[in-house]
Design an enzyme around this catalytic site. Structure first.
Site, PDB file in Angstrom:
ATOM      1  N   SER A   1       3.738  -2.202  10.170  1.00 50.13           N
ATOM      2  CA  SER A   1       5.202  -2.252  10.306  1.00 50.13           C
ATOM      3  C   SER A   1       5.772  -3.629   9.972  1.00 50.13           C
ATOM      4  O   SER A   1       6.757  -4.054  10.574  1.00 50.13           O
ATOM      5  CB  SER A   1       5.636  -1.806  11.707  1.00 50.13           C
ATOM      6  OG  SER A   1       5.220  -0.469  11.941  1.00 50.13           O
TER       7      SER A   1
ATOM      8  N   ASN B   1       0.880  -1.172   0.000  1.00 51.34           N
ATOM      9  CA  ASN B   1       0.000   0.000   0.000  1.00 51.34           C
ATOM     10  C   ASN B   1       0.915   1.218   0.000  1.00 51.34           C
ATOM     11  O   ASN B   1       1.510   1.544   1.021  1.00 51.34           O
ATOM     12  CB  ASN B   1      -0.892  -0.017   1.246  1.00 51.34           C
ATOM     13  CG  ASN B   1      -1.727   1.249   1.359  1.00 51.34           C
ATOM     14  OD1 ASN B   1      -1.780   2.059   0.420  1.00 51.34           O
ATOM     15  ND2 ASN B   1      -2.376   1.426   2.501  1.00 51.34           N
ATOM     16  N   TRP B   2       1.007   1.837  -1.155  1.00 52.06           N
ATOM     17  CA  TRP B   2       1.946   2.962  -1.287  1.00 52.06           C
ATOM     18  C   TRP B   2       1.439   4.217  -0.583  1.00 52.06           C
ATOM     19  O   TRP B   2       2.191   5.183  -0.445  1.00 52.06           O
ATOM     20  CB  TRP B   2       2.183   3.266  -2.769  1.00 52.06           C
ATOM     21  CG  TRP B   2       2.956   2.224  -3.515  1.00 52.06           C
ATOM     22  CD1 TRP B   2       3.363   0.990  -3.063  1.00 52.06           C
ATOM     23  CD2 TRP B   2       3.431   2.330  -4.863  1.00 52.06           C
ATOM     24  NE1 TRP B   2       4.045   0.332  -4.045  1.00 52.06           N
ATOM     25  CE2 TRP B   2       4.107   1.125  -5.160  1.00 52.06           C
ATOM     26  CE3 TRP B   2       3.339   3.316  -5.853  1.00 52.06           C
ATOM     27  CZ2 TRP B   2       4.697   0.898  -6.410  1.00 52.06           C
ATOM     28  CZ3 TRP B   2       3.926   3.086  -7.088  1.00 52.06           C
ATOM     29  CH2 TRP B   2       4.600   1.884  -7.363  1.00 52.06           C
ATOM     30  N   LYS B   3       0.176   4.224  -0.196  1.00 50.25           N
ATOM     31  CA  LYS B   3      -0.437   5.413   0.435  1.00 50.25           C
ATOM     32  C   LYS B   3      -0.209   6.626  -0.483  1.00 50.25           C
ATOM     33  O   LYS B   3      -0.202   6.465  -1.699  1.00 50.25           O
ATOM     34  CB  LYS B   3       0.093   5.587   1.860  1.00 50.25           C
ATOM     35  CG  LYS B   3      -0.079   4.280   2.668  1.00 50.25           C
ATOM     36  CD  LYS B   3       0.113   4.405   4.137  1.00 50.25           C
ATOM     37  CE  LYS B   3      -0.130   3.033   4.782  1.00 50.25           C
ATOM     38  NZ  LYS B   3      -0.023   3.051   6.238  1.00 50.25           N
TER      39      LYS B   3
ATOM     40  N   HIS C   1      -9.352   1.154   4.950  1.00 53.62           N
ATOM     41  CA  HIS C   1      -8.073   1.346   5.651  1.00 53.62           C
ATOM     42  C   HIS C   1      -8.290   2.288   6.839  1.00 53.62           C
ATOM     43  O   HIS C   1      -9.079   3.235   6.754  1.00 53.62           O
ATOM     44  CB  HIS C   1      -7.018   1.916   4.688  1.00 53.62           C
ATOM     45  CG  HIS C   1      -5.648   1.861   5.266  1.00 53.62           C
ATOM     46  ND1 HIS C   1      -5.218   2.777   6.196  1.00 53.62           N
ATOM     47  CD2 HIS C   1      -4.630   0.977   5.092  1.00 53.62           C
ATOM     48  CE1 HIS C   1      -3.981   2.463   6.563  1.00 53.62           C
ATOM     49  NE2 HIS C   1      -3.596   1.380   5.904  1.00 53.62           N
TER      50      HIS C   1
ATOM     51  N   GLU D   1      -6.627   4.648   7.921  1.00 57.83           N
ATOM     52  CA  GLU D   1      -6.390   6.072   7.627  1.00 57.83           C
ATOM     53  C   GLU D   1      -7.615   6.692   6.959  1.00 57.83           C
ATOM     54  O   GLU D   1      -7.908   7.874   7.165  1.00 57.83           O
ATOM     55  CB  GLU D   1      -5.122   6.217   6.762  1.00 57.83           C
ATOM     56  CG  GLU D   1      -3.873   5.960   7.598  1.00 57.83           C
ATOM     57  CD  GLU D   1      -2.688   5.383   6.847  1.00 57.83           C
ATOM     58  OE1 GLU D   1      -2.676   5.436   5.594  1.00 57.83           O
ATOM     59  OE2 GLU D   1      -1.776   4.858   7.513  1.00 57.83           O
TER      60      GLU D   1
ATOM     61  N   GLY E   1       2.896   2.226  10.672  1.00 55.04           N
ATOM     62  CA  GLY E   1       3.869   3.300  10.459  1.00 55.04           C
ATOM     63  C   GLY E   1       4.592   3.732  11.714  1.00 55.04           C
ATOM     64  O   GLY E   1       5.245   4.768  11.732  1.00 55.04           O
TER      65      GLY E   1
ATOM     66  N   GLU F   1      -5.110  -4.953  10.609  1.00 56.20           N
ATOM     67  CA  GLU F   1      -4.091  -3.929  10.841  1.00 56.20           C
ATOM     68  C   GLU F   1      -4.357  -3.216  12.163  1.00 56.20           C
ATOM     69  O   GLU F   1      -5.228  -2.337  12.238  1.00 56.20           O
ATOM     70  CB  GLU F   1      -4.137  -2.886   9.713  1.00 56.20           C
ATOM     71  CG  GLU F   1      -3.829  -3.454   8.355  1.00 56.20           C
ATOM     72  CD  GLU F   1      -3.204  -2.409   7.445  1.00 56.20           C
ATOM     73  OE1 GLU F   1      -2.242  -2.750   6.763  1.00 56.20           O
ATOM     74  OE2 GLU F   1      -3.675  -1.248   7.443  1.00 56.20           O
TER      75      GLU F   1
ATOM     76  N   GLY G   1       2.993  -1.132   4.178  1.00 55.07           N
ATOM     77  CA  GLY G   1       3.059   0.295   3.881  1.00 55.07           C
ATOM     78  C   GLY G   1       4.478   0.714   3.565  1.00 55.07           C
ATOM     79  O   GLY G   1       4.971   0.548   2.453  1.00 55.07           O
ATOM     80  N   GLY G   2       5.167   1.239   4.578  1.00 55.40           N
ATOM     81  CA  GLY G   2       6.502   1.808   4.396  1.00 55.40           C
ATOM     82  C   GLY G   2       7.465   0.910   3.626  1.00 55.40           C
ATOM     83  O   GLY G   2       8.180   1.378   2.726  1.00 55.40           O
TER      84      GLY G   2
HETATM   85  O1  LIG Z   1      -1.628  -0.529   4.562  1.00 54.33           O
HETATM   86  C1  LIG Z   1      -0.577  -0.719   5.160  1.00 54.33           C
HETATM   87  C2  LIG Z   1      -0.494  -0.523   6.570  1.00 54.33           C
HETATM   88  O2  LIG Z   1      -1.164   0.624   6.964  1.00 54.33           O
HETATM   89  C3  LIG Z   1       0.843  -0.730   7.187  1.00 54.33           C
HETATM   90  O3  LIG Z   1       1.670   0.363   7.011  1.00 54.33           O
HETATM   91  P1  LIG Z   1       3.189   0.261   7.558  1.00 54.33           P
HETATM   92  O4  LIG Z   1       3.722  -1.013   6.970  1.00 54.33           O
HETATM   93  O5  LIG Z   1       3.863   1.484   7.059  1.00 54.33           O
HETATM   94  O6  LIG Z   1       3.090   0.183   9.040  1.00 54.33           O
END
Ligand SMILES: O=C[C@H](O)COP(=O)(O)O
Length: 255
Positions: free
Chosen positions: A216, A13-15, A98, A100, A176, A170, A237-238
């Site tokens: 994470s 998920n590149w956000k 999600h 967010e 994050g 999640e 994510g990251g």
């Molecule tokens: O969609 C992915 C998640 O929100 C995890 O994000 P993260 O891997 O940066 O903690």
């Protein structure tokens, strides 16, 4: 069916990261790194990157997803994107609910359910996100909350449609933050989700159902998380923003 026969899915998920030009570069680096993976590989990009993502990944083992979709087919919904707009581009997956989106854009369990049904009706595959905040975990309501989120999101979804749904557990406190749920914490909640699926659709459907962990996840902790019996993949994510980091998780899921 045991875990070995379940479909493992590693989704990035590149956000709100990567311009279209940067997306093209990242995908070029990623394609050789994940070629031959023994799991499904998905990248969920910003809307503006989707055309380049679809064209660059053509002929590779990477599928493309969006990060949200609106529930109406068309109309006066400024700033929104419909499921048909995504499928016409060749997009295969969409993330729905999600945390967010829930936290910053007023998504509710009800709108998550509407988006999920609209996405499935259009032929998209859905990665449905559920998970608790730190306060909710400390109150001891994680299982109840995640079960409720799951039940409401899947309201009106048939067993046939369920085959196109994945759930990503999640924990919000792990997103994050560098704080990862322990493998046992992840397993406990993923198992609860599978029990909810079993209660709603039956044991066979639940055993075949893919449940991801997200929060994470990285090259260092992926092995341990993915070894848990009810953790079938990850929503990353990251660590999905760098080809070697994402590829290391894909490799962990391919073992
Ligand atoms: O969609 C992915 C998640 O929100 C995890 O994000 P993260 O891997 O940066 O903690």
């Amino acid at each position: 069916m045991n875990k070995a026969k379940r479909k493992a899915v590693i989704a990035g998920n590149w956000k709100m990261n990567k311009t279209a030009g940067e997306a093209a570069e990242l995908i070029s680096a990623l394609i050789p790194e994940v070629a031959g993976a023994d799991c499904e590989v998905v990248i969920c990009t910003p809307f503006t990157d989707l055309p380049v993502a679809v064209s660059k990944t053509a002929g590779s083992n990477i599928s493309v997803g969006a990060q949200n979709v609106h529930f109406e087919k068309s109309g006066a919904f400024t700033g929104e994107i419909s499921a048909d707009m995504l499928t016409e581009l060749g997009v295969e997956y969409v993330i729905i609910g999600h945390s967010e989106r829930r936290q910053y854009f007023a998504e509710t369990d009800e709108t998550v359910n509407k988006r999920l049904k609209a996405a499935l009706a259009a032929g998209l595959k859905v990665i449905l996100c559920v998970g608790e905040s730190l306060a909710q975990r400390e109150q001891g309501v994680t299982s109840e909350l995640v079960a409720l989120q799951t039940r409401i999101a899947l309201g009106g979804v048939s067993a046939a449609e369920l085959k196109n749904v994945i759930i990503a557990y999640e924990p919000i406190w792990a997103i994050g933050t560098g704080l990862t749920a322990t493998a046992e914490q992840a397993e406990e909640v993923c198992k609860t989700i599978r029990e909810v699926i079993a209660a709603l659709y039956g044991k066979a459907e639940a055993e075949a159902f893919t449940i991801q962990y997200g929060g994470s996840m990285n090259a260092k902790n992926a092995d341990e998380l993915l070894a848990m019996p009810d953790v079938d993949g990850g929503l990353i994510g990251g660590a999905s923003l760098k080809a070697p980091d994402f590829a290391a998780i894909v490799k962990a899921a391919s073992k």
